[in-house]
Enzyme design. Structure first.
Site, PDB file in Angstrom:
ATOM      1  NE  ARG A   1      67.181 -42.108 -38.556  1.00 40.18           N
ATOM      2  CZ  ARG A   1      68.101 -41.274 -38.088  1.00 40.18           C
ATOM      3  NH1 ARG A   1      67.937 -39.973 -38.176  1.00 40.18           N
ATOM      4  NH2 ARG A   1      69.203 -41.730 -37.523  1.00 40.18           N
TER       5      ARG A   1
ATOM      6  NE  ARG B   1      74.539 -39.827 -42.774  1.00 41.93           N
ATOM      7  CZ  ARG B   1      73.956 -40.386 -41.733  1.00 41.93           C
ATOM      8  NH1 ARG B   1      74.253 -41.610 -41.384  1.00 41.93           N
ATOM      9  NH2 ARG B   1      73.042 -39.739 -41.033  1.00 41.93           N
TER      10      ARG B   1
ATOM     11  N   GLY C   1      68.770 -40.006 -34.513  1.00 42.21           N
ATOM     12  CA  GLY C   1      69.678 -40.993 -33.914  1.00 42.21           C
ATOM     13  C   GLY C   1      69.801 -40.770 -32.419  1.00 42.21           C
TER      14      GLY C   1
ATOM     15  CB  THR D   1      73.272 -35.452 -32.877  1.00 45.54           C
ATOM     16  OG1 THR D   1      74.010 -36.160 -33.873  1.00 45.54           O
ATOM     17  CG2 THR D   1      73.677 -33.999 -32.931  1.00 45.54           C
TER      18      THR D   1
ATOM     19  CG  ASP E   1      75.735 -32.735 -37.186  1.00 51.11           C
ATOM     20  OD1 ASP E   1      75.147 -32.667 -36.087  1.00 51.11           O
ATOM     21  OD2 ASP E   1      75.321 -33.414 -38.143  1.00 51.11           O
TER      22      ASP E   1
ATOM     23  CG  ASP F   1      70.770 -31.545 -38.955  1.00 52.06           C
ATOM     24  OD1 ASP F   1      70.557 -32.727 -38.636  1.00 52.06           O
ATOM     25  OD2 ASP F   1      71.412 -31.226 -39.977  1.00 52.06           O
TER      26      ASP F   1
ATOM     27  CG  ASP G   1      76.884 -37.151 -36.379  1.00 49.24           C
ATOM     28  OD1 ASP G   1      77.624 -38.100 -36.060  1.00 49.24           O
ATOM     29  OD2 ASP G   1      75.883 -37.285 -37.107  1.00 49.24           O
TER      30      ASP G   1
HETATM   31  P1  ATP Z   1      70.803 -37.379 -36.282  1.00 49.93           P
HETATM   32  O1  ATP Z   1      71.563 -36.268 -36.968  1.00 49.93           O
HETATM   33  O2  ATP Z   1      71.412 -37.777 -34.996  1.00 49.93           O
HETATM   34  O3  ATP Z   1      70.491 -38.524 -37.181  1.00 49.93           O
HETATM   35  P2  ATP Z   1      68.362 -35.919 -36.757  1.00 49.93           P
HETATM   36  O4  ATP Z   1      67.417 -35.268 -35.819  1.00 49.93           O
HETATM   37  O5  ATP Z   1      69.084 -35.018 -37.706  1.00 49.93           O
HETATM   38  O6  ATP Z   1      69.364 -36.774 -35.865  1.00 49.93           O
HETATM   39  P3  ATP Z   1      66.695 -36.930 -38.895  1.00 49.93           P
HETATM   40  O7  ATP Z   1      66.382 -38.316 -39.302  1.00 49.93           O
HETATM   41  O8  ATP Z   1      67.277 -36.008 -39.898  1.00 49.93           O
HETATM   42  O9  ATP Z   1      67.606 -37.071 -37.589  1.00 49.93           O
HETATM   43  O10 ATP Z   1      65.352 -36.237 -38.366  1.00 49.93           O
HETATM   44  C1  ATP Z   1      64.525 -36.866 -37.409  1.00 49.93           C
HETATM   45  C2  ATP Z   1      63.079 -36.683 -37.782  1.00 49.93           C
HETATM   46  O11 ATP Z   1      62.754 -35.267 -37.781  1.00 49.93           O
HETATM   47  C3  ATP Z   1      62.683 -37.140 -39.180  1.00 49.93           C
HETATM   48  O12 ATP Z   1      62.426 -38.521 -39.252  1.00 49.93           O
HETATM   49  C4  ATP Z   1      61.413 -36.328 -39.432  1.00 49.93           C
HETATM   50  O13 ATP Z   1      60.291 -36.922 -38.818  1.00 49.93           O
HETATM   51  C5  ATP Z   1      61.724 -35.008 -38.726  1.00 49.93           C
HETATM   52  N1  ATP Z   1      62.181 -34.036 -39.746  1.00 49.93           N
HETATM   53  C6  ATP Z   1      63.386 -33.965 -40.345  1.00 49.93           C
HETATM   54  N2  ATP Z   1      63.440 -32.968 -41.250  1.00 49.93           N
HETATM   55  C7  ATP Z   1      62.218 -32.410 -41.237  1.00 49.93           C
HETATM   56  C8  ATP Z   1      61.607 -31.320 -41.958  1.00 49.93           C
HETATM   57  N3  ATP Z   1      62.281 -30.615 -42.872  1.00 49.93           N
HETATM   58  N4  ATP Z   1      60.318 -31.011 -41.674  1.00 49.93           N
HETATM   59  C9  ATP Z   1      59.641 -31.703 -40.751  1.00 49.93           C
HETATM   60  N5  ATP Z   1      60.141 -32.725 -40.045  1.00 49.93           N
HETATM   61  C10 ATP Z   1      61.400 -33.072 -40.280  1.00 49.93           C
END
Ligand code: ATP
Length: 319
Positions: A72, A171, A11, A125, A129, A103, A127
């Site tokens: 994503r 969330r 995000g 982010t 978090d 994360d 959040d």
């Molecule tokens: P936000 O919390 O703001 O939504 P985020 O970084 O946690 O941000 P995610 O959608 O969880 O958002 O992760 C972003 C991208 O990181 C995913 O679409 C994926 O491509 C990659 N990713 C997430 N988890 C993994 C994992 N365990 N291994 C490899 N790539 C990952």
């Protein structure tokens, strides 16, 4: 190290642009070339990569969103996708990558590092978090957006003598709700980290009503449940006119606050320093106003905690 890359993922959050700017300028300051990877890990797999110059990041420090776009990618979750990504990085001669995101994005950086490609995570982010940092880039801006909105809703709440339930983002994390609720004098703050009884919320509302209070604000983090449903239950139980407002995506955009710009600048620069020191698989953060770094796996093995004392204080101040 002569060439590094930078991407934003997950995000978007206000201040990501300031972090990109810091990475680019700090690297160029040290005579390192910087490549922007567009559309997060999706773009990395496709090779959507362009060289960035000092001027490429001009006039973005004050803008929300991310000039590199974000995405994503399910493909990147697979070993095959990760291999394709590393092939692209090698093709461009890129030797280290800064990943700005949440994360999930950090898990991606962890994977690249496991495959032998140095990556550093910068927490971006709204959040707040991510373990290993007191604040994430974008949280402060989102918080200020929320309190501006609640201030406006409060005017209507007072004029119409209503109860307002405000649903905010979060969330799994209640920081936006907790901080905005405290900053706005909410009667109750409902967050995923703390169990609550609806009867307590009701008796708090009734106590206020009986001593002549004209309006009440209840802040609900989305992870707790639907604000609409909670509002309905409260109206039924109190017989007080109740309205619900879901703030939604307004919380993700907008001009970053000074705090977020400064934080983003400090964290982005630190990420470049770590790559130059030959570090990999680390995340940068801020703890007690000091810029720190932690092993990503170690940091993500913990869960972010809310400040319990702040939660208790919010309850004490809204008697
Ligand atoms: P936000 O919390 O703001 O939504 P985020 O970084 O946690 O941000 P995610 O959608 O969880 O958002 O992760 C972003 C991208 O990181 C995913 O679409 C994926 O491509 C990659 N990713 C997430 N988890 C993994 C994992 N365990 N291994 C490899 N790539 C990952």
């Amino acid at each position: 190290m002569k060439k590094i890359g930078v991407l934003t993922s997950g995000g978007d959050s206000p201040g990501m642009n300031a972090a990109i700017r810091a990475v680019v300028r700090k690297a160029i300051y040290h005579d390192i070339e910087v490549y922007g990877v567009y559309h997060g890990y999706t773009g990395l797999i496709k090779g959507d990569i362009k060289k960035l110059e000092i001027g490429s990041v001009g006039d973005i420090i004050h803008r929300g969103g991310t000039m590199l776009y974000t995405a994503r990618s399910d493909e990147f979750r697979t070993a095959e996708g990760q291999k394709k990504a590393i092939d692209q990085l090698n093709k461009f001669g890129i030797e280290g990558l800064v990943v700005i995101g949440g994360d999930g994005s950090f898990r991606g950086a962890e994977k690249l590092t496991e495959h032998g490609f140095p990556a550093i995570g910068v927490p971006g982010t709204i959040d707040n978090d991510i373990p290993g940092t007191d604040f994430t880039i974008g949280f402060d801006t989102a918080l200020n957006t929320v309190i501006n909105a609640i201030d406006k809703i409060r005017d209507t709440a007072t004029s119409h003598e209503r109860t307002y339930v405000i649903e905010v983002m979060g969330r799994n994390a209640g920081d936006i709700a907790l901080w905005s609720g405290l900053a706005d004098g909410a009667e109750s703050i409902l967050i995923p980290e703390e169990k609550f009884q609806l009867e307590d919320v009701v008796s708090r509302l009734m106590r206020g009503h009986e001593r002549g209070k004209k309006h009440s604000i209840i802040v609900v983090a989305e992870g707790v449940g639907s604000g609409a449903e909670i509002g309905k239950q409260l109206q039924e139980a109190t017989n007080l006119e109740t309205r619900v407002s879901v703030l939604g995506y307004i919380q993700r955009g907008g001009t970053p606050t000074a705090f977020d710009r400064v934080l983003a600048s400090r964290l982005g620069a630190k990420a470049v320093d770590l790559l130059l020191e030959g570090k990999a698989g680390r995340m940068v953060g801020i703890e007690q106003n000091q810029i720190v770094d932690h092993d990503i796996s170690e940091a993500l093995s913990k869960t972010h905690q809310i400040d319990k004392k702040m939660y208790e204080l919010s309850q004490q101040l809204s008697i």
